[in-house]
Motif scaffolding. Sequence first.
Motif, PDB file in Angstrom:
ATOM      1  N   TYR A 240     -19.081  20.694  74.398  1.00  0.00           N
ATOM      2  CA  TYR A 240     -18.370  21.960  74.712  1.00  0.00           C
ATOM      3  C   TYR A 240     -17.059  21.421  74.547  1.00  0.00           C
ATOM      4  CZ  TYR A 240     -22.685  23.880  76.343  1.00  0.00           C
ATOM      5  OH  TYR A 240     -23.950  24.631  76.572  1.00  0.00           O
ATOM      6  N   MET A 271     -13.553  33.920  80.594  1.00  0.00           N
ATOM      7  CA  MET A 271     -14.546  33.590  81.291  1.00  0.00           C
ATOM      8  C   MET A 271     -14.613  34.083  82.651  1.00  0.00           C
ATOM      9  SD  MET A 271     -16.016  29.664  81.859  1.00  0.00           S
ATOM     10  CE  MET A 271     -17.732  29.348  82.372  1.00  0.00           C
ATOM     11  N   PHE A 272     -15.833  34.458  83.151  1.00  0.00           N
ATOM     12  CA  PHE A 272     -15.693  35.038  84.620  1.00  0.00           C
ATOM     13  C   PHE A 272     -15.735  33.682  85.511  1.00  0.00           C
ATOM     14  CE2 PHE A 272     -18.168  35.919  88.456  1.00  0.00           C
ATOM     15  CZ  PHE A 272     -17.425  36.956  88.945  1.00  0.00           C
ATOM     16  N   ILE A 273     -14.696  33.817  86.301  1.00  0.00           N
ATOM     17  CA  ILE A 273     -14.688  32.715  87.556  1.00  0.00           C
ATOM     18  C   ILE A 273     -14.772  33.445  88.571  1.00  0.00           C
ATOM     19  CG2 ILE A 273     -13.826  30.568  88.545  1.00  0.00           C
ATOM     20  CD1 ILE A 273     -14.157  30.173  85.552  1.00  0.00           C
ATOM     21  N   PRO A 274     -15.640  33.337  89.591  1.00  0.00           N
ATOM     22  CA  PRO A 274     -15.764  34.115  90.978  1.00  0.00           C
ATOM     23  C   PRO A 274     -14.337  34.115  91.670  1.00  0.00           C
ATOM     24  CG  PRO A 274     -17.830  32.812  90.641  1.00  0.00           C
ATOM     25  CD  PRO A 274     -16.799  32.526  89.553  1.00  0.00           C
ATOM     26  N   HIS A 308     -21.730  21.233  79.962  1.00  0.00           N
ATOM     27  CA  HIS A 308     -22.535  22.017  79.796  1.00  0.00           C
ATOM     28  C   HIS A 308     -22.004  23.579  79.998  1.00  0.00           C
ATOM     29  CE1 HIS A 308     -23.454  19.919  83.415  1.00  0.00           C
ATOM     30  NE2 HIS A 308     -23.069  21.066  84.045  1.00  0.00           N
ATOM     31  N   GLY A 309     -20.622  23.795  79.784  1.00  0.00           N
ATOM     32  CA  GLY A 309     -19.809  25.024  79.491  1.00  0.00           C
ATOM     33  C   GLY A 309     -19.899  25.415  80.808  1.00  0.00           C
ATOM     34  N   PHE A 372     -24.860  19.796  87.887  1.00  0.00           N
ATOM     35  CA  PHE A 372     -25.111  20.964  86.954  1.00  0.00           C
ATOM     36  C   PHE A 372     -24.841  22.201  87.626  1.00  0.00           C
ATOM     37  CE2 PHE A 372     -27.025  23.424  84.014  1.00  0.00           C
ATOM     38  CZ  PHE A 372     -27.336  22.716  82.687  1.00  0.00           C
ATOM     39  N   TYR A 373     -25.548  22.649  88.777  1.00  0.00           N
ATOM     40  CA  TYR A 373     -24.958  23.874  89.370  1.00  0.00           C
ATOM     41  C   TYR A 373     -23.935  23.487  90.552  1.00  0.00           C
ATOM     42  CZ  TYR A 373     -28.525  26.044  86.011  1.00  0.00           C
ATOM     43  OH  TYR A 373     -29.106  26.348  85.284  1.00  0.00           O
TER      44      TYR A 373
END
Lengths: 507, 234
Positions: A240, A271-274, A308-309, A372-373
């Motif tokens: 990425y 990109m959407f960032i909350p 992973h983007g 990851f998350y």
Amino acid sequence: MKQIKRYSLIAVLFLLVSCYKDKGNYTYDELNKVEIVFEGGGFLSPRAADTLHIEPQLIYRGDTMPAGELTESFSFTWYCNNEEISTGPVLNYAVRDLTGLRPYVKLKAVNKKDESTFLEGFYVDAIPAYLTGWVVLTKKDGRSIISFIDPVTFEVTADFYTTISGEELGPDAVEVKEHWMASAGLSNPGNILVVRNDPAGNIELDGIKLGPLYNTNNFFLGNTLPTDFRPRGEFYMWDYSMMLDDNGNIYTRKHVNPAFSQSGVYPNKPMFIPGGVKFDKGWTGTYLSGQTILYDKTKGRLFLGSDHGLVLPVNYMPGPPVPPGTTLINAMDKEMVYVGRLQQGRFTSSYYLVFFDGNRHFAQKIMVMDQFYTIQALFMSENPLGVGTANAESVFCQLPRIDNYLFYSGGSGNKTLYLWEHGPSRSSEYFTFDSPIRTITASQNQIMGVHTHDQLMVGLENGDIYILGILSDQMADPSRRLIKKIGLGEGMPVSSMYKMGFGYTQM
Amino acid sequence: MKRLSVIAILCCWLISCSKDAVDQYGEINYVYLADDSTDIDEVTPIEYSFAFHPGAEKDTVPVLIKLIGKPGSEDRPVALTVDAPNTTALKGDYQLPEPLVFRAGRAFDTIALVLHNSGRLKTGKFKIRLMLQPNGHFQLGPPDNRYIDITFSDMIARPGWWDNVVETNFLSTYSDAKYRLFIEATGIADMAGLSESEQRAYAVIFRDFLARGRENGEVYEDENGLINVSPNLY
């Protein structure tokens, strides 16, 4: 009947002749086998600008002798990819004159007495002239100028971008950095990315020839740039890459083929960032980590751009609370002015974060774990840094492969280079210059088989460049620290890097 | 009698040789409908859906008319009428410009047919047949190019490119509601022929559109539940 007898007689004669035995009465001369030995072995890696000087040894009649002492007995011919390039026992030949991608140089030695012939050869893997070296981005008279400095001879190739491409970089180049491909691309040299803070976009330069390869503006969806787009940073992480623009927006793309330096397209919408998060700055993590550190200055938060983007906030991992008074990475009360990466592992890598409260600096060490998350940080330490010496103009350089050492500028007029040792929290004056320090960069070389840092380049406001030694003996003896002063004279340095060459040097 | 019959049959044969075709042009000008300015004969029906133009109350469909003859030195009226027996749209659904003219100096020209969106179009498709008529300026060109059907609606259907690969890697399960949102988010309705990287980029834009909208209180649901992209999209 008569005929049969006649033929039978002839056949019997042939049979008898075949019984004749060769008694083998010959005279032989003793053949003295010759072995040709090259000091460098079968693979040589000279620099492209070097001249090969090959003086082979011949093992002949039990003795090992230089070929130069056997010219009466032997004739010598040198070949490169089967074309004759020289005669004589010693080869002196410019590397750049060798033909072919990976030239095979061969020596033919012929014994003058008996014409017996002996062959031996070696491959030449020439190190391209610009594979490794220092790269400095300077500004002068409204121009951005990139220069290359040879790491051995310190020969300067000034303003090479304009010379090679015939074009100007424009006034807004802000950073030079090396980036590598992944997968099969690891055996390729890293290319140079020039970040330009204007709508013209970033430029990628060939890692061997330094010529322009790509404009990253051409890698947006539908060849359409986002609204009001000016790059502020671009970060490459294995599969990425991420683009940061002047509006604090992030654009993420997946590489179609990570072995290519540019592949895949960026979406042309942010990109959407909350929470409406916008980023002020980003720092590339180590190649191995596949991480990018992003800084939301407005809210004082640390984020991680992952390979992973995803872009996710970094929080301290649950456990014992961080000590009172620590600068919290999710609610900073100070400005984060520098991130020093440490060359560690994949998915888990450590950083020194340098904070500045307007008066004092603090260095916090964290280990970032990409789950990851969620992204968690293990707090390790925070200490005041360079108290009384670091100032608002200070620039920093953490050695990625030597955790303990961070160099920074400070002192009167920001003209002094200091060495900060994290372990004992100790600062010591390393070198003082006659002009304010603007950039500090460490080299990476392989010394005794280990990738480490042996030199530091310091760029001064007056355009001078200094190369300083930072090996242990040079640290111990101030008189040995100065390796070279280069009067570059191309304006004020704004960014610099050490070009490390092949991707596998980052593993 | 027999001879008369032979003569009659011969006459019929000769009459059948008269071809219904356009005469070589001289002073007579012909007009006919076509698909584009380079194609000579083709005229295919036009399909239009407001679903691909989110929020549009009306839109213009260009109808191409070509000339056989000499371009005029001034604008000339052209007779293009709605063929009522073959038209299912209501008069309020469309609008032809007035006056209808073939502009001077042109070998082809477009008539701007305006279509109006309405609630009715969400549940049905409607057709307009436009037919060229001869007038004092133009005769009619080839018979197959004398009319064109325009079918329009606000309906949507799963496109061919939303296949299993796109479903698995990028957009997940298809629904009409999701497709409409996708078009609104990305501004495109057709991903056919795009590279995987481009499809991914559009899917990311759609993903972020949903997330941004939800943060602002929007609810995105369809018959499958919450509208989301594929969990495999990174």
